[in-house]
Design a protein around this motif. Structure first.
Motif, PDB file in Angstrom:
ATOM      1  N   ARG A  31      -2.482   0.635  -7.592  1.00  0.00           N
ATOM      2  CA  ARG A  31      -1.346   0.851  -6.812  1.00  0.00           C
ATOM      3  C   ARG A  31      -1.544   2.141  -6.069  1.00  0.00           C
ATOM      4  NH1 ARG A  31       3.141  -2.084  -6.113  1.00  0.00           N
ATOM      5  NH2 ARG A  31       2.939  -0.782  -4.335  1.00  0.00           N
ATOM      6  N   VAL A  32      -2.292   3.210  -6.970  1.00  0.00           N
ATOM      7  CA  VAL A  32      -2.513   4.421  -6.210  1.00  0.00           C
ATOM      8  C   VAL A  32      -3.934   4.764  -5.688  1.00  0.00           C
ATOM      9  CG1 VAL A  32      -0.635   5.602  -7.516  1.00  0.00           C
ATOM     10  CG2 VAL A  32      -2.981   5.636  -8.455  1.00  0.00           C
TER      11      VAL A  32
ATOM     12  N   GLU B 263       4.871   9.292  -0.891  1.00  0.00           N
ATOM     13  CA  GLU B 263       6.055   8.372  -1.239  1.00  0.00           C
ATOM     14  C   GLU B 263       6.510   8.662  -2.579  1.00  0.00           C
ATOM     15  OE1 GLU B 263       5.952   4.281   0.290  1.00  0.00           O
ATOM     16  OE2 GLU B 263       4.141   4.701   1.107  1.00  0.00           O
TER      17      GLU B 263
ATOM     18  N   TYR C 272       4.656   6.309  -5.188  1.00  0.00           N
ATOM     19  CA  TYR C 272       3.124   6.681  -5.586  1.00  0.00           C
ATOM     20  C   TYR C 272       3.306   7.842  -6.713  1.00  0.00           C
ATOM     21  CZ  TYR C 272      -1.366   8.624  -4.786  1.00  0.00           C
ATOM     22  OH  TYR C 272      -2.625   9.280  -4.902  1.00  0.00           O
ATOM     23  N   ARG C 273       4.275   8.548  -6.619  1.00  0.00           N
ATOM     24  CA  ARG C 273       4.086   9.819  -7.759  1.00  0.00           C
ATOM     25  C   ARG C 273       4.436   8.924  -9.066  1.00  0.00           C
ATOM     26  NH1 ARG C 273       5.970  12.329  -3.655  1.00  0.00           N
ATOM     27  NH2 ARG C 273       8.089  12.434  -4.221  1.00  0.00           N
TER      28      ARG C 273
ATOM     29  N   HIS D 253       0.654  -1.098   0.065  1.00  0.00           N
ATOM     30  CA  HIS D 253       0.016   0.040  -0.055  1.00  0.00           C
ATOM     31  C   HIS D 253       0.991   1.378   0.128  1.00  0.00           C
ATOM     32  CE1 HIS D 253      -3.594  -2.424   0.612  1.00  0.00           C
ATOM     33  NE2 HIS D 253      -3.026  -2.782   1.494  1.00  0.00           N
ATOM     34  N   LEU D 254       0.636   1.901  -1.102  1.00  0.00           N
ATOM     35  CA  LEU D 254       1.524   3.192  -1.337  1.00  0.00           C
ATOM     36  C   LEU D 254       0.788   4.349  -0.662  1.00  0.00           C
ATOM     37  CD1 LEU D 254       2.914   2.834  -4.997  1.00  0.00           C
ATOM     38  CD2 LEU D 254       4.234   2.559  -2.605  1.00  0.00           C
ATOM     39  N   GLN D 255       1.579   5.416   0.002  1.00  0.00           N
ATOM     40  CA  GLN D 255       1.013   6.671   0.444  1.00  0.00           C
ATOM     41  C   GLN D 255       1.125   7.605  -0.586  1.00  0.00           C
ATOM     42  OE1 GLN D 255      -1.043   6.343   3.056  1.00  0.00           O
ATOM     43  NE2 GLN D 255      -0.796   4.095   3.512  1.00  0.00           N
ATOM     44  N   GLU D 256       0.376   8.790  -0.336  1.00  0.00           N
ATOM     45  CA  GLU D 256       0.464   9.860  -1.345  1.00  0.00           C
ATOM     46  C   GLU D 256       1.802  10.550  -1.204  1.00  0.00           C
ATOM     47  OE1 GLU D 256      -2.135   9.278   0.474  1.00  0.00           O
ATOM     48  OE2 GLU D 256      -4.024   9.461  -0.699  1.00  0.00           O
TER      49      GLU D 256
ATOM     50  N   CYS E 112      -1.488   0.540 -12.367  1.00  0.00           N
ATOM     51  CA  CYS E 112      -0.931   1.760 -11.730  1.00  0.00           C
ATOM     52  C   CYS E 112      -2.166   2.492 -10.897  1.00  0.00           C
ATOM     53  CB  CYS E 112      -0.495   2.968 -12.632  1.00  0.00           C
ATOM     54  SG  CYS E 112       1.093   2.409 -13.550  1.00  0.00           S
TER      55      CYS E 112
ATOM     56  N   LYS F  65      -6.931   3.194  -1.684  1.00  0.00           N
ATOM     57  CA  LYS F  65      -7.353   3.676  -0.338  1.00  0.00           C
ATOM     58  C   LYS F  65      -8.939   4.158  -0.742  1.00  0.00           C
ATOM     59  CE  LYS F  65      -4.334   6.468   2.319  1.00  0.00           C
ATOM     60  NZ  LYS F  65      -3.954   7.815   2.797  1.00  0.00           N
TER      61      LYS F  65
ATOM     62  N   LEU G 120       1.422   7.340 -10.533  1.00  0.00           N
ATOM     63  CA  LEU G 120       0.544   8.400 -10.835  1.00  0.00           C
ATOM     64  C   LEU G 120       0.871   8.958 -12.086  1.00  0.00           C
ATOM     65  CD1 LEU G 120      -2.148   9.546  -9.975  1.00  0.00           C
ATOM     66  CD2 LEU G 120      -0.567  11.343  -8.903  1.00  0.00           C
TER      67      LEU G 120
END
Length: 187
Positions: free
Chosen positions: A83-84, A9, A12-13, A4-7, A80, A87, A16
């Motif tokens: 992954r993003v 990190e 995450y970008r 789980h990626l957080q915004e 992708c 949440k 995105l």
């Protein structure tokens, strides 16, 4: 690998930005395909769904065809998104998730059937051409289904239904995995 990626990190970008690139590729290819379809319809009065995407090579000749770019960007773009956007799925009520899973089972089944069907028809047409003594132009093979006036290119149909199957099956798999609760999101 972190699931789980957080915004905040870097990963995450990256996912995105790759999603945005895939979205631009998909939108561009779709717009080109619709434009070419309308041009063919206005000049010939008929069209073959997806044929222009199968016959157009990009960025140079003897490189990847637009159907391959569309297939690739669809699968990578979907990955992708998973992954993003994970949440946003944590607050889906269980009854909606159950309905979503049933819908995904249906989509997966239909797309798998259509991918296999189109692949079998494609192979049958290739074999029939070879038996007749000439190797057919594989990129021009079509099936007049579901409407004889608007046939589908078999390469295009096979790739698009295969992408649909991969995405819906992956979404079904993800929907059956244990989900984090809202109080666990910041952990």
């Amino acid at each position: 690998m972190k699931v789980h990626l957080q915004e905040n990190e870097a990963g995450y970008r990256i996912f995105l930005y790759i999603f945005y690139a895939c979205a631009v590729i998909m939108a561009s290819i779709t717009a080109f395909g619709i434009y070419a379809m309308f041009e063919e319809w206005s000049t010939k009065g008929t069209y073959v769904m997806g044929e222009v995407l199968v016959k157009t090579e990009f960025p140079t000749s003897h490189f990847a065809k637009l159907t391959t770019w569309l297939f690739f960007s669809t699968i990578v773009g979907w990955y992708c998104v998973t992954r993003v956007g994970w949440k946003k799925t944590t607050s889906i009520p269980s009854w909606r998730l159950s309905l979503l899973q049933l819908m995904l089972v249906g989509f997966s089944t239909i797309c798998l059937y259509e991918a296999i069907y189109n692949f079998v028809v494609l192979n049958a047409q290739i074999t029939a051409g070879i038996v007749a003594g000439k190797v057919p132009d594989i990129d021009s093979l079509t099936i007049a289904y579901p409407d004889p006036n608007r046939p589908w290119n078999l390469i295009f149909a096979t790739k698009m239904f295969l992408a649909g199957f991969i995405i819906s099956a992956h979404a079904l798999y993800l929907s059956t995995r244990p989900r984090k609760q809202n109080h666990e999101l910041d952990a």
